[in-house]
Design a protein around this motif. Structure first.
Motif: not given
Length: 210
Positions: A167-170, A172-189
């Motif tokens: 779960y820590l690895a998961l 970390l992966l989510l953190g990298r994915l969120q850092a790459a998102m432009a704006g909040g729309r992708a996160r909201r989706t």
């Protein structure tokens, strides 16, 4: 004991990687509350997992498995928790502190961690399948002739360690994915998708039988 422990850790890793209520809730908390909420949810999940594993080692989960009333009570409570969390994610209820998982982002408010811990603990403790599964999974790895209780305790701790690492690895992966998102729309989706998954898991928990 070492080959048995290695085999058990491999099986525990495979189990952790199979998406279920715990995974969905951790992802949901990570998207809504950031790193602090995610870590608090993981900690709570592992406390609950250790609880069910220790209860299984002592043989008490047989009571849950044997009692239809107890099983159904836990099942319905767990389903309600998942549905409520899912609906909140779908509707986009405000986040505690609006934290991000990405590097350098703002952390959630001080109350977010404890709130996330409560959510994670309630989710795992209200999942009767976790109790029943612990009782059936752990004993399979006790070597013939070995003292059952000490071995089960070691396996319980190993299970928690493997589960935590995954779960820590998961997160970390989510953190990298969120850092790459432009704006909040992708996160909201992603948050809305996690909500749909949680509602579906809750509905399945209501409909399925032991």
């Amino acid at each position: 004991m070492t080959p048995t422990l290695l085999a058990f850790c491999g099986a525990a890793l495979v189990l952790a990687m199979i998406p279920g209520p715990s995974t969905a809730v951790i992802v949901r908390q990570a998207l809504r509350g950031g790193r602090r909420a995610a870590l608090a949810t993981i900690a709570a999940n592992e406390v609950g997992l250790l609880f069910w594993a220790l209860v299984a080692a002592l043989g008490a989960t047989a009571l849950v498995e044997a009692s239809e009333v107890a099983y159904d009570a836990l099942r319905l409570a767990g389903a309600a928790v998942l549905v409520v969390l899912g609906v909140q994610s779908i509707l986009g209820r405000p986040r505690a502190g609006g934290g991000e998982l990405g590097s350098g982002a703002r952390e959630p408010a001080a109350g977010g961690g404890w709130s996330a811990f409560r959510v994670g603990l309630l989710t795992i403790l209200a999942n009767p399948k976790a109790a029943v599964f612990a009782a059936s999974f752990l004993p399979q790895f006790v070597p013939t002739g070995a003292p059952a209780l000490p071995v089960l305790l070691v396996l319980a701790l190993a299970w928690v360690a493997v589960d935590t690492a995954w779960y820590l690895a998961l997160v970390l992966l989510l953190g990298r994915l969120q850092a790459a998102m432009a704006g909040g729309r992708a996160r909201r989706t992603l948050e809305a998708i996690s909500g749909v998954v949680l509602v579906a898991l809750g509905a399945r928990m209501v409909l399925e039988r032991p």
